[in-house]
Enzyme design. Structure first.
Site, short mmCIF file in Angstrom:
data_model
loop_
_atom_site.label_atom_id
_atom_site.label_comp_id
_atom_site.label_asym_id
_atom_site.label_seq_id
_atom_site.Cartn_x
_atom_site.Cartn_y
_atom_site.Cartn_z
N TYR A 30 39.21 26.71 57.26
CA TYR A 30 40.33 26.75 58.21
C TYR A 30 40.44 25.50 59.18
O TYR A 30 40.99 25.78 60.29
CB TYR A 30 40.14 28.14 58.69
N PHE A 49 33.03 38.62 57.66
CA PHE A 49 34.20 38.84 58.47
C PHE A 49 35.38 39.35 57.34
O PHE A 49 36.50 39.79 58.03
CB PHE A 49 34.97 37.31 59.04
N ASP A 50 35.00 39.60 56.05
CA ASP A 50 36.06 39.91 55.10
C ASP A 50 35.23 40.20 53.94
O ASP A 50 34.52 39.67 53.64
CB ASP A 50 37.11 38.86 55.10
N PHE A 102 31.18 32.17 50.99
CA PHE A 102 31.86 33.21 50.29
C PHE A 102 31.17 33.55 49.01
O PHE A 102 30.56 32.66 48.19
CB PHE A 102 33.17 32.72 49.80
N ILE A 116 42.34 28.74 50.23
CA ILE A 116 42.15 27.68 50.99
C ILE A 116 41.62 26.58 49.91
O ILE A 116 41.05 27.15 48.87
CB ILE A 116 40.91 27.88 52.15
N TYR A 170 35.46 39.28 46.58
CA TYR A 170 34.69 38.28 47.39
C TYR A 170 34.11 39.03 48.52
O TYR A 170 34.52 40.03 48.96
CB TYR A 170 35.72 37.12 48.03
#
Length: 212
Positions: free
Chosen positions: A182, A130-131, A204, A150, A120
């Protein structure tokens, strides 16, 4: 979910022109001295070299020449930029989750409670990443549908509520609202700043690799 969880400058070819052959010249001076006040004259004769007969090109030679020219042009001329990727057309489920399939998989769909592997890239709406599991060189391994990730991930991969299940090998973009992500707490918060700010909509790019 791991750390935060889920162009070329061308070169123009010059014009190809056949330059005139340089003709060799032979010059002989008069042996006698010129009269006073006169300049020495030079008598020149031009020797023309006979032109060689053009080579006889058979079909194979001509084809090789054309292929060689194509190779030169392909490396010298500006390369055409690849076509831009078509924008993702999201479909929105009743839960608020939006999804867009970029590649339909051909393997089996995931089963609730199954251990699966997924790659991902997570982004905020402003495009900031962010990731990314790709950067770590290893897909995320987790149990699907039991709250290890999530809610937007569980629904986005398992399907349901108007979302078809992903098949192994498939790639899908998920647009996850805060209530399936979140929420108001955000994530990765420390010292008054958060990697994922509160009430963030998350994007994502998910690749369902296989079951683990």
């Amino acid at each position: 979910m791991g750390s935060v969880a889920p162009y070329s400058v061308g070169t123009c070819l010059p014009s190809l022109r056949r330059l005139p052959s340089l003709q060799p010249q032979t010059c002989n001076n008069h042996s006698e001295s010129p009269p006073l006040g006169c300049h020495r004259h030079v008598k020149c004769t031009v020797q023309v070299q006979p032109q060689a007969a053009p080579p006889v090109l058979n079909r194979r030679t001509t084809l090789i020449s054309l292929l060689a020219l194509d190779a030169i042009l392909s490396h010298s001329l500006p390369q055409q930029a690849p076509a831009a990727e078509a924008p993702c057309q999201f479909k929105v489920a009743s839960s608020g989750l939006a999804f867009c399939d970029k590649l339909l998989g051909t393997g089996p769909e995931a089963v609730k409670g199954q251990l699966i592997k997924a790659h991902y890239v997570g982004r905020l709406e402003n495009g900031k990443v962010f990731d990314s599991s790709y950067n770590r060189g290893k897909p995320l391994t987790f149990r699907i549908g039991v709250g290890e990730v999530i809610k937007g991930w569980d629904e986005g991969i398992l399907g349901g509520d108007g979302v078809p299940p992903m098949l192994a090998g498939g790639k899908r973009t998920l647009k996850i609202p805060p209530e399936l992500g979140y929420g108001s707490r955000g994530a990765g918060c420390r010292g008054g700043s958060c990697v994922i700010p509160p009430d963030s909509v998350l994007l994502f790019d998910v690749e369902f690799v296989s079951k683990a």
